[in-house]
Each structure stands twice: as structure tokens, then as C-alpha cells.
Write a protein that holds these residues in place. Structure first.
Motif, PDB file in Angstrom:
ATOM      1  N   GLU A 261       0.809  -1.212   0.000  1.00  0.00           N
ATOM      2  CA  GLU A 261       0.000   0.000   0.000  1.00  0.00           C
ATOM      3  C   GLU A 261       0.843   1.263   0.000  1.00  0.00           C
ATOM      4  OE1 GLU A 261      -2.593  -0.194   3.284  1.00  0.00           O
ATOM      5  OE2 GLU A 261      -3.709  -1.937   2.534  1.00  0.00           O
ATOM      6  N   LEU A 262       2.165   1.129   0.036  1.00  0.00           N
ATOM      7  CA  LEU A 262       3.025   2.303  -0.003  1.00  0.00           C
ATOM      8  C   LEU A 262       2.989   2.933  -1.384  1.00  0.00           C
ATOM      9  CD1 LEU A 262       6.155   1.030   1.983  1.00  0.00           C
ATOM     10  CD2 LEU A 262       4.386   2.629   2.771  1.00  0.00           C
ATOM     11  N   PRO A 263       3.166   4.276  -1.428  1.00  0.00           N
ATOM     12  CA  PRO A 263       3.189   4.935  -2.739  1.00  0.00           C
ATOM     13  C   PRO A 263       4.384   4.470  -3.555  1.00  0.00           C
ATOM     14  CG  PRO A 263       2.834   6.519  -0.980  1.00  0.00           C
ATOM     15  CD  PRO A 263       3.217   5.241  -0.299  1.00  0.00           C
ATOM     16  N   ALA A 264       4.241   4.636  -4.845  1.00  0.00           N
ATOM     17  CA  ALA A 264       5.331   4.223  -5.727  1.00  0.00           C
ATOM     18  C   ALA A 264       6.503   5.185  -5.645  1.00  0.00           C
ATOM     19  CB  ALA A 264       4.814   4.130  -7.170  1.00  0.00           C
ATOM     20  N   ASP A 265       6.247   6.451  -5.301  1.00  0.00           N
ATOM     21  CA  ASP A 265       7.325   7.427  -5.205  1.00  0.00           C
ATOM     22  C   ASP A 265       8.152   7.167  -3.959  1.00  0.00           C
ATOM     23  OD1 ASP A 265       8.602   9.939  -6.184  1.00  0.00           O
ATOM     24  OD2 ASP A 265       7.925  10.645  -4.215  1.00  0.00           O
ATOM     25  N   LYS A 266       9.460   7.326  -4.087  1.00  0.00           N
ATOM     26  CA  LYS A 266      10.364   7.000  -2.986  1.00  0.00           C
ATOM     27  C   LYS A 266      10.166   7.941  -1.794  1.00  0.00           C
ATOM     28  CE  LYS A 266      15.297   6.371  -2.068  1.00  0.00           C
ATOM     29  NZ  LYS A 266      16.656   6.423  -2.656  1.00  0.00           N
ATOM     30  N   GLU A 267      10.122   9.247  -2.023  1.00  0.00           N
ATOM     31  CA  GLU A 267       9.967  10.224  -0.940  1.00  0.00           C
ATOM     32  C   GLU A 267       8.606  10.096  -0.272  1.00  0.00           C
ATOM     33  OE1 GLU A 267      12.292  12.053   0.235  1.00  0.00           O
ATOM     34  OE2 GLU A 267      13.757  11.400  -1.269  1.00  0.00           O
ATOM     35  N   ALA A 268       7.574   9.882  -1.106  1.00  0.00           N
ATOM     36  CA  ALA A 268       6.232   9.721  -0.534  1.00  0.00           C
ATOM     37  C   ALA A 268       6.161   8.462   0.305  1.00  0.00           C
ATOM     38  CB  ALA A 268       5.199   9.677  -1.658  1.00  0.00           C
ATOM     39  N   ALA A 269       6.858   7.418  -0.155  1.00  0.00           N
ATOM     40  CA  ALA A 269       6.870   6.178   0.623  1.00  0.00           C
ATOM     41  C   ALA A 269       7.573   6.385   1.959  1.00  0.00           C
ATOM     42  CB  ALA A 269       7.560   5.079  -0.197  1.00  0.00           C
ATOM     43  N   ARG A 270       8.662   7.175   1.966  1.00  0.00           N
ATOM     44  CA  ARG A 270       9.355   7.453   3.230  1.00  0.00           C
ATOM     45  C   ARG A 270       8.460   8.241   4.185  1.00  0.00           C
ATOM     46  NH1 ARG A 270      15.556   9.092   1.443  1.00  0.00           N
ATOM     47  NH2 ARG A 270      16.198   6.973   0.843  1.00  0.00           N
ATOM     48  N   ARG A 271       7.759   9.225   3.646  1.00  0.00           N
ATOM     49  CA  ARG A 271       6.877  10.013   4.511  1.00  0.00           C
ATOM     50  C   ARG A 271       5.767   9.129   5.073  1.00  0.00           C
ATOM     51  NH1 ARG A 271       7.642  13.896   0.386  1.00  0.00           N
ATOM     52  NH2 ARG A 271       5.653  13.286  -0.571  1.00  0.00           N
ATOM     53  N   GLU A 272       5.215   8.265   4.204  1.00  0.00           N
ATOM     54  CA  GLU A 272       4.159   7.368   4.677  1.00  0.00           C
ATOM     55  C   GLU A 272       4.701   6.411   5.720  1.00  0.00           C
ATOM     56  OE1 GLU A 272       0.357   5.762   4.973  1.00  0.00           O
ATOM     57  OE2 GLU A 272       1.065   7.600   4.016  1.00  0.00           O
ATOM     58  N   LEU A 273       5.941   5.942   5.491  1.00  0.00           N
ATOM     59  CA  LEU A 273       6.556   5.039   6.463  1.00  0.00           C
ATOM     60  C   LEU A 273       6.802   5.765   7.800  1.00  0.00           C
ATOM     61  CD1 LEU A 273       7.726   2.243   7.014  1.00  0.00           C
ATOM     62  CD2 LEU A 273       9.915   3.051   6.087  1.00  0.00           C
ATOM     63  N   GLY A 274       7.216   7.047   7.756  1.00  0.00           N
ATOM     64  CA  GLY A 274       7.418   7.818   8.986  1.00  0.00           C
ATOM     65  C   GLY A 274       6.106   8.011   9.728  1.00  0.00           C
ATOM     66  N   ARG A 275       5.057   8.285   8.973  1.00  0.00           N
ATOM     67  CA  ARG A 275       3.746   8.471   9.605  1.00  0.00           C
ATOM     68  C   ARG A 275       3.301   7.188  10.281  1.00  0.00           C
ATOM     69  NH1 ARG A 275      -1.373   7.514   8.762  1.00  0.00           N
ATOM     70  NH2 ARG A 275      -0.925   6.395   6.799  1.00  0.00           N
ATOM     71  N   LEU A 276       3.518   6.062   9.605  1.00  0.00           N
ATOM     72  CA  LEU A 276       3.117   4.782  10.183  1.00  0.00           C
ATOM     73  C   LEU A 276       3.947   4.465  11.430  1.00  0.00           C
ATOM     74  CD1 LEU A 276       2.622   2.646   6.941  1.00  0.00           C
ATOM     75  CD2 LEU A 276       0.848   3.555   8.444  1.00  0.00           C
ATOM     76  N   GLU A 277       5.242   4.848  11.416  1.00  0.00           N
ATOM     77  CA  GLU A 277       6.069   4.615  12.600  1.00  0.00           C
ATOM     78  C   GLU A 277       5.569   5.456  13.788  1.00  0.00           C
ATOM     79  OE1 GLU A 277      10.024   5.437  11.395  1.00  0.00           O
ATOM     80  OE2 GLU A 277      10.340   3.477  10.412  1.00  0.00           O
ATOM     81  N   VAL A 278       5.182   6.714  13.511  1.00  0.00           N
ATOM     82  CA  VAL A 278       4.642   7.574  14.585  1.00  0.00           C
ATOM     83  C   VAL A 278       3.354   6.979  15.124  1.00  0.00           C
ATOM     84  CG1 VAL A 278       3.657   9.838  15.092  1.00  0.00           C
ATOM     85  CG2 VAL A 278       5.743   9.652  13.691  1.00  0.00           C
ATOM     86  N   GLU A 279       2.530   6.500  14.196  1.00  0.00           N
ATOM     87  CA  GLU A 279       1.258   5.892  14.614  1.00  0.00           C
ATOM     88  C   GLU A 279       1.519   4.633  15.422  1.00  0.00           C
ATOM     89  OE1 GLU A 279      -2.922   4.262  12.586  1.00  0.00           O
ATOM     90  OE2 GLU A 279      -1.334   5.153  11.328  1.00  0.00           O
ATOM     91  N   LEU A 280       2.569   3.865  14.992  1.00  0.00           N
ATOM     92  CA  LEU A 280       2.917   2.651  15.724  1.00  0.00           C
ATOM     93  C   LEU A 280       3.413   2.993  17.128  1.00  0.00           C
ATOM     94  CD1 LEU A 280       3.343  -0.407  15.763  1.00  0.00           C
ATOM     95  CD2 LEU A 280       5.604  -0.045  14.743  1.00  0.00           C
ATOM     96  N   ASP A 281       4.206   4.052  17.250  1.00  0.00           N
ATOM     97  CA  ASP A 281       4.672   4.465  18.584  1.00  0.00           C
ATOM     98  C   ASP A 281       3.489   4.880  19.483  1.00  0.00           C
ATOM     99  OD1 ASP A 281       7.283   3.954  17.923  1.00  0.00           O
ATOM    100  OD2 ASP A 281       7.713   6.026  17.273  1.00  0.00           O
ATOM    101  N   GLY A 282       2.521   5.564  18.892  1.00  0.00           N
ATOM    102  CA  GLY A 282       1.346   5.973  19.674  1.00  0.00           C
ATOM    103  C   GLY A 282       0.566   4.767  20.163  1.00  0.00           C
ATOM    104  N   LEU A 283       0.428   3.792  19.285  1.00  0.00           N
ATOM    105  CA  LEU A 283      -0.292   2.575  19.664  1.00  0.00           C
ATOM    106  C   LEU A 283       0.467   1.826  20.747  1.00  0.00           C
ATOM    107  CD1 LEU A 283      -1.468   1.310  16.144  1.00  0.00           C
ATOM    108  CD2 LEU A 283      -2.888   2.339  17.954  1.00  0.00           C
ATOM    109  N   ARG A 284       1.794   1.817  20.672  1.00  0.00           N
ATOM    110  CA  ARG A 284       2.584   1.144  21.699  1.00  0.00           C
ATOM    111  C   ARG A 284       2.404   1.852  23.059  1.00  0.00           C
ATOM    112  NH1 ARG A 284       8.323   0.118  18.506  1.00  0.00           N
ATOM    113  NH2 ARG A 284       7.603  -1.696  17.275  1.00  0.00           N
ATOM    114  N   ARG A 285       2.409   3.195  23.049  1.00  0.00           N
ATOM    115  CA  ARG A 285       2.236   3.917  24.317  1.00  0.00           C
ATOM    116  C   ARG A 285       0.855   3.644  24.895  1.00  0.00           C
ATOM    117  NH1 ARG A 285       5.124   7.926  21.475  1.00  0.00           N
ATOM    118  NH2 ARG A 285       3.170   8.954  20.884  1.00  0.00           N
ATOM    119  N   ARG A 286      -0.172   3.622  24.099  1.00  0.00           N
ATOM    120  CA  ARG A 286      -1.515   3.317  24.585  1.00  0.00           C
ATOM    121  C   ARG A 286      -1.558   1.918  25.164  1.00  0.00           C
ATOM    122  NH1 ARG A 286      -5.989   4.365  20.221  1.00  0.00           N
ATOM    123  NH2 ARG A 286      -7.198   3.544  22.003  1.00  0.00           N
ATOM    124  N   ARG A 287      -0.865   0.986  24.456  1.00  0.00           N
ATOM    125  CA  ARG A 287      -0.833  -0.388  24.969  1.00  0.00           C
ATOM    126  C   ARG A 287      -0.153  -0.434  26.331  1.00  0.00           C
ATOM    127  NH1 ARG A 287       3.358  -4.266  22.271  1.00  0.00           N
ATOM    128  NH2 ARG A 287       4.594  -2.832  23.561  1.00  0.00           N
TER     129      ARG A 287
END
Length: 297
Positions: A261-287
């Protein structure tokens, strides 16, 4: 003497020339048959030069025959006149008296005149007629002499050619260079022996070749069987490696499906990956917070 060819049928000039040549040879053959009077005509080479010589010889021979016939006719007529003169001598008294009263010179002159008139076949005893007869006879004699000289020349040429041919024939028959070598029989025997030996060798080599070919076929068959077993083992190994490779590919595809589901563009994929990592950290803190609240209670 050649016959008409198909190409000559479409060429009037060639056809006329061929017909004229055929007629000339027919006349020559007829003349030779007449001269040989039923005997076999000798064989000779038929070409244009031979035809020319035979035609000239035939013409000269015919002229000589005509001249001889004319001379014989003159002789017969002269004899006839003499016989008639002798027969009628006693029947004409005036003529007899005239002849008897001639002087010897007159008798000689009369005899010469009558002989000349008879020989010349003159129509009259006048000077002009006899002069014309003498001129004609002289011309005929000269023509006959020329023809005879020409015939003698041709005869000499033919005799010379005949002598040359006989000399060449004698040379061919006597010269050792044209004869068979004395060792011909021995050479022939040796060649026959060598030929038999070569034929035997050929059969031997053919048998060897057949044996080698059979051996080669059997060897190729054994090699083919061994090659088939090795090929089957290689096929099994390749199938095993293919299954292992397919497992690795499926594992990689499963791992890559996460990033589908990542974008085909390299920079967009990095930004999406960073957003997902932030979201993952938030979910870990809630857990962690939920876990701590559960432990505190």
C-alpha cells in the motif's frame, strides 16, 4: 553429302545450294557408275574439293568423248565417201575419163583436195568453206589439247597424293613409334594383377568399415542410455531447486505484501513510512498505558 537440315528449310539460299550440291553428287555418281560398268566404285572422301576435282574430270572426259566420237564419225563418213567413189567410178564414164586424163600433179591436187574436204567435213569445195572448217578444226584441236593437259595435271596431282598416302601408310605399318610396345603384354598382365589386388583391398576395407560402423552404433546406443539416466537425474535436481526457489519467492512476496500500500514514489513512501512509525509508537504507548492501569487495579 549431307541432307537438308530443319534450319535449311527456312533459308531458301541454303536450300538451293544444298539441292545444287546434291545434284552435282548425283551426276558424279552416275558418271562413275557408267565408267566402272557395274564394278564397285572405290571409296573416297566426300568434300567440296573432291567434288570440284571430279566435276572437272567428268567435264574433261565428256569433252574428250565428244571429240573422239566426232573423229570416229568423220572417219566413217570418209570411208563411206571413198567406198561410194570406188563404187561409182565405173558408173560415170565422164568422171572416169576426167580422172584418167589428169596429169600426175592434177591427180595429186585432186586427191589432196578431196582428202582435205573429207577430213574437214566441208559442205563444199570452195575456199571460204574449207577455211572456216580449218579454223574450226584448229580451235577444236587446241581445246582438246588444253583439256588433255588439264587432265594430265589432275592425273599427276592424284598420283602424287596417292604416293603420299602410300608412304604414310607404309610409315604407319613399319615405324616402331606407331606400333605396340614389346612390353605391352607384361604391362597388361601387371595392371590386371594390380586391379585384382585393389578390388580385394576394397572388399576388405568395406568389411572393416561395416564392422566399425556396427561398433559405433552399439557405442552410441550405450552412451545414449547413460546420457538418458544422467539427464533424468539433472531434471530431478532442477525440479528440486525450482521448488526451493519457489518457496523463497513466495516468502519474499509475503514480506513485500506489507509494503504493497506504499506509494510508488520513494519520498512519498518514506513520509508514509514515517507516519506509520509515529502511529505505531502511539499505539505502543496506549498499549503500555492500558497494561499499567490493568496492573495497578
Amino acid at each position: 553429302m549431307d541432307d537438308l537440315t530443319p534450319s535449311d528449310l527456312f533459308s531458301p539460299s541454303k536450300a538451293r545450294a544444298q539441292r545444287a550440291l546434291t545434284q552435282d553428287w548425283a551426276q558424279i555418281e552416275s558418271w562413275l557408275s557408267y565408267k566402272y560398268a557395274g564394278r564397285a566404285i572405290p571409296t573416297f572422301e566426300r568434300n567440296e574439293e573432291t567434288l570440284k576435282v571430279l566435276r572437272e574430270l567428268s567435264t574433261a572426259n565428256e569433252r574428250a568423248d565428244e571429240d573422239r566420237t566426232m573423229i570416229e564419225r568423220l572417219e566413217r563418213e570418209a570411208l563411206k565417201v571413198l567406198d561410194e567413189s570406188s563404187t561409182n567410178e565405173d558408173e560415170n564414164p565422164m568422171k572416169k575419163a576426167l580422172i584418167d586424163n589428169l596429169t600426175p600433179a592434177g591427180a595429186d591436187a585432186l586427191t589432196a583436195l578431196t582428202s582435205t574436204a573429207t577430213t574437214l567435213d566441208a559442205t563444199g569445195l570452195d575456199t571460204l568453206s574449207m577455211a572456216h572448217s580449218i579454223i574450226h578444226l584448229t580451235s577444236s584441236a587446241q581445246q582438246i589439247s588444253n583439256n588433255l593437259a588439264h587432265i594430265q595435271t589432275l592425273q599427276g596431282y592424284l598420283q602424287k597424293q596417292h604416293s603420299l598416302l602410300r608412304d604414310q601408310l607404309a610409315l604407319l605399318q613399319t615405324d616402331p613409334a606407331f606400333g605396340a610396345p614389346p612390353t605391352l603384354h607384361r604391362q597388361t598382365t601387371e595392371q590386371v594383377r594390380q586391379m585384382k589386388h585393389v578390388k580385394a583391398k576394397i572388399r576388405e576395407y568395406e568389411d572393416r568399415f561395416s564392422s566399425l560402423q556396427s561398433l559405433q552404433n552399439r557405442s552410441l546406443k550405450r552412451i545414449g542410455d547413460a546420457s538418458s539416466a544422467e539427464a533424468m537425474a539433472d531434471t530431478l535436481e532442477q525440479q528440486k531447486a525450482l521448488r526451493e526457489l519457489r518457496t523463497v519467492v513466495e516468502d519474499l512476496e509475503a514480506r513485500l505484501a506489507v509494503f504493497a500500500e506504499l506509494p510508488a514514489d520513494k519520498e512519498a513512501a518514506r513520509r508514509e513510512l514515517g507516519r506509520l512509525e509515529v502511529e505505531l509508537d502511539g499505539l505502543r504507548r496506549r498499549r503500555d498505558a492500558l497494561f499499567e492501569s490493568m496492573v495497578g487495579n
